[in-house]
Structures are given as C-alpha cells and as structure tokens.
Write a protein that holds these residues in place. Structure first.
Motif, PDB file in Angstrom:
ATOM      1  N   TYR A 181     -10.490 -11.125  12.279  1.00  0.00           N
ATOM      2  CA  TYR A 181     -10.251 -10.971  13.712  1.00  0.00           C
ATOM      3  C   TYR A 181      -9.929  -9.508  13.982  1.00  0.00           C
ATOM      4  O   TYR A 181      -9.023  -8.940  13.364  1.00  0.00           O
ATOM      5  N   MET A 182     -10.681  -8.892  14.873  1.00  0.00           N
ATOM      6  CA  MET A 182     -10.436  -7.500  15.231  1.00  0.00           C
ATOM      7  C   MET A 182      -9.941  -7.431  16.665  1.00  0.00           C
ATOM      8  O   MET A 182     -10.596  -7.935  17.589  1.00  0.00           O
ATOM      9  N   ALA A 183      -8.778  -6.829  16.849  1.00  0.00           N
ATOM     10  CA  ALA A 183      -8.230  -6.673  18.191  1.00  0.00           C
ATOM     11  C   ALA A 183      -9.135  -5.773  19.020  1.00  0.00           C
ATOM     12  O   ALA A 183      -9.840  -4.911  18.491  1.00  0.00           O
ATOM     13  N   ALA A 184      -9.114  -5.987  20.324  1.00  0.00           N
ATOM     14  CA  ALA A 184      -9.934  -5.175  21.220  1.00  0.00           C
ATOM     15  C   ALA A 184      -9.598  -3.703  21.029  1.00  0.00           C
ATOM     16  O   ALA A 184      -8.431  -3.308  21.007  1.00  0.00           O
ATOM     17  N   GLY A 185     -10.651  -2.897  20.878  1.00  0.00           N
ATOM     18  CA  GLY A 185     -10.434  -1.476  20.617  1.00  0.00           C
ATOM     19  C   GLY A 185     -11.037  -0.578  21.674  1.00  0.00           C
ATOM     20  O   GLY A 185     -11.523   0.506  21.369  1.00  0.00           O
ATOM     21  N   GLY A 186     -11.025  -1.013  22.924  1.00  0.00           N
ATOM     22  CA  GLY A 186     -11.643  -0.215  23.975  1.00  0.00           C
ATOM     23  C   GLY A 186     -13.068  -0.668  24.229  1.00  0.00           C
ATOM     24  O   GLY A 186     -13.629  -1.480  23.500  1.00  0.00           O
ATOM     25  N   ASN A 187     -13.665  -0.132  25.273  1.00  0.00           N
ATOM     26  CA  ASN A 187     -15.024  -0.535  25.624  1.00  0.00           C
ATOM     27  C   ASN A 187     -16.049   0.415  25.020  1.00  0.00           C
ATOM     28  O   ASN A 187     -15.712   1.359  24.310  1.00  0.00           O
ATOM     29  N   ARG A 188     -17.319   0.132  25.305  1.00  0.00           N
ATOM     30  CA  ARG A 188     -18.390   0.939  24.728  1.00  0.00           C
ATOM     31  C   ARG A 188     -18.304   2.387  25.197  1.00  0.00           C
ATOM     32  O   ARG A 188     -18.597   3.317  24.446  1.00  0.00           O
ATOM     33  N   GLY A 189     -17.876   2.581  26.449  1.00  0.00           N
ATOM     34  CA  GLY A 189     -17.729   3.944  26.955  1.00  0.00           C
ATOM     35  C   GLY A 189     -16.694   4.736  26.173  1.00  0.00           C
ATOM     36  O   GLY A 189     -16.886   5.924  25.880  1.00  0.00           O
ATOM     37  N   ASP A 190     -15.577   4.068  25.816  1.00  0.00           N
ATOM     38  CA  ASP A 190     -14.556   4.736  25.006  1.00  0.00           C
ATOM     39  C   ASP A 190     -15.118   5.126  23.642  1.00  0.00           C
ATOM     40  O   ASP A 190     -14.857   6.220  23.134  1.00  0.00           O
TER      41      ASP A 190
END
Length: 262
Positions: A192-201
């Motif tokens: 499980y990987m926590a959300a790490g920002g969006n594609r733009g980031d």
C-alpha cells in the motif's frame, strides 16, 4: 515535461540493459540506460529532459532510494509484528539466492495515444509499448507490455506496474529462502502506497530534480507461527530480495546517456 516546457520533442525511445550485480549478502542488479530523443532539440533542452528522466517517480525509487518502507509480518497463527531496521548480521538461509537474469528492455512511446480535452490541452501523456527479453535455462524469453498515463481503465500507470514486480519479487524470494514455507499458497505480499501528490507534482519534481519520498506499507503473510517461521528468517530473506534492495539503497543505474537524433 516536453509538453509543459514547449520542447519540440517528436518521439522518444528508452533502452535498458540489465545485469546481475554481486552484493555482500545478495545478488542485486544494475541497469545501463540509453534515452533517444527525436526532434529539433537544443542542448539546453536536452539537459532539461535528461534531468526529468533521472527524477521520474519510478526512476527515483530505483536509483535514489525515495521509497520509505514500513514492513509488517502476519503469521497464519494470528501473530503480527513490525519489522525493525535491517539486521547487521544475516543468518544463513537454505535455498539459492534469487537473481534477476541478464536481459534488455525497449520502450517505444506511442505518439497517437496522447489525450486532449475539448480546448486542446493535454490531459494524459499517453502510453508506451515495452518489450522485455531475458535468457532463461533453455531459451530466450520475451514479453510485451503496455503502460503509461491514459484515461482510467485503459492501461496500468507506471507505479502499479513497478509495485506488481516488487510484490512478485518479494514473494518469490521468501518462497525460495524460507524452508518453513512448505505451501507457497500460504504466502502472500500486500503493498500500500500513501498518496504522494498528483501527476503535476511528479512532473514538477522531475523537471526541478527534486526527490519526492513516498511512504509504502508492505504486509507479508506467512504460514505457521513466529516459532516455526522466525522473524529473523523473514527479515534475512527480505534483505536478499533484489528489488527490495534496489528500493532500499537506490543506485541501480550503472550508466545513463541521453542522445538526440534530428
């Protein structure tokens, strides 16, 4: 990156040569990378694209140690324990060390898979066709994959593909090195990987050469109990898994080159 930076990139291919690398207690792997850019690209633009390729999210995970992994072991007996920091002295384990065989990877960008909104702004960068080959005991094996950034449901994005390989590598390593695991069906690995920002980031980080650390939880479910499948044995096996070592230490890139073809 090319679209955001108004760089006249017409096409791109990426080639990897993969080879085993001996480590003190394991056999890891190294990668020699060649990125070929096509278009009317200046040297300054080539350098910008080179930096972006070195800091893409999956590349960061394998070359710069951006993954911060928290491991948990669950036994069939119901016992649960978190895995502490790496062991300084690894116990001997039965079974052959797992290896990633020598091979090659060729990725071709599929230009016609870009997606734009009604105003003509790019929404998804599109997909790549990936050809993989490696030697096995009797012949050369070949696979073709497709992945990238497309509308939901079309193809898997890069990180899920990478995580699938990591989970499979972990399960394979444990099944080979833990003699207590008599039934491979009793062994499983969950990530499980926590959300790490969006594609733009991610694109901004790649363009600026920023390492973005990602928190990952890995749950390992094994048969038996802590007395029959000791924690130390599980931990020692994990520290011999090739992809786990790459995520932990980074540095799999043995050589990289970015060239431009007009």
């Amino acid at each position: 990156m090319a679209y955001r930076g108004n760089i006249a990139l017409e096409d791109i291919t990426v080639d990897f040569d993969v080879e085993p690398v001996e480590l003190p207690n394991a056999i890891g792997f190294g990668v020699r990378e060649l990125v070929t850019l096509k278009g009317n690209i200046s040297e300054q633009e080539r350098v910008r694209l080179e930096r972006a390729s070195r800091f893409c999210p999956v590349g960061q995970a394998l070359t710069k140690g951006s993954m911060q992994v928290a491991d948990e072991v669950r036994w069939a007996s119901g016992d649960v324990a978190a895995i502490s920091a790496g062991l300084e002295s690894l116990p001997q384990l039965d079974g052959a060390l797992p290896t990633i065989p020598s091979g090659s990877v060729h990725a071709q960008y599929l230009l016609d898979t870009k997606e734009y909104d009604d105003a003509g702004k790019m929404e998804h960068e599109g997909e790549a066709k990936i050809s993989v080959s490696c030697e096995n005991l009797t012949r050369t094996s070949r696979w073709t994959l497709q992945g990238g950034h497309s509308s939901d449901g079309w193809v898997p994005p890069p990180f899920p593909l990478a995580h699938g390989g990591w989970a499979a590598s972990t399960a394979s390593t444990l099944s080979r090195l833990l003699p207590q695991v008599d039934d491979p069906n009793g062994l499983s690995v969950e990530l499980y990987m926590a959300a790490g920002g969006n594609r733009g980031d991610s694109q901004s980080n790649a363009a600026e050469g920023i390492v973005a650390h990602r928190q990952v939880s890995r749950r390992i479910i094994v048969p038996g109990s802590p007395s029959t499948t000791p924690m130390e044995a599980v931990q020692a096996a994990l520290q011999r898994d090739p992809i786990s070592l790459a995520y932990l230490n980074g540095g799999v890139l043995l050589h990289d080159e970015v060239v431009v073809e007009s």
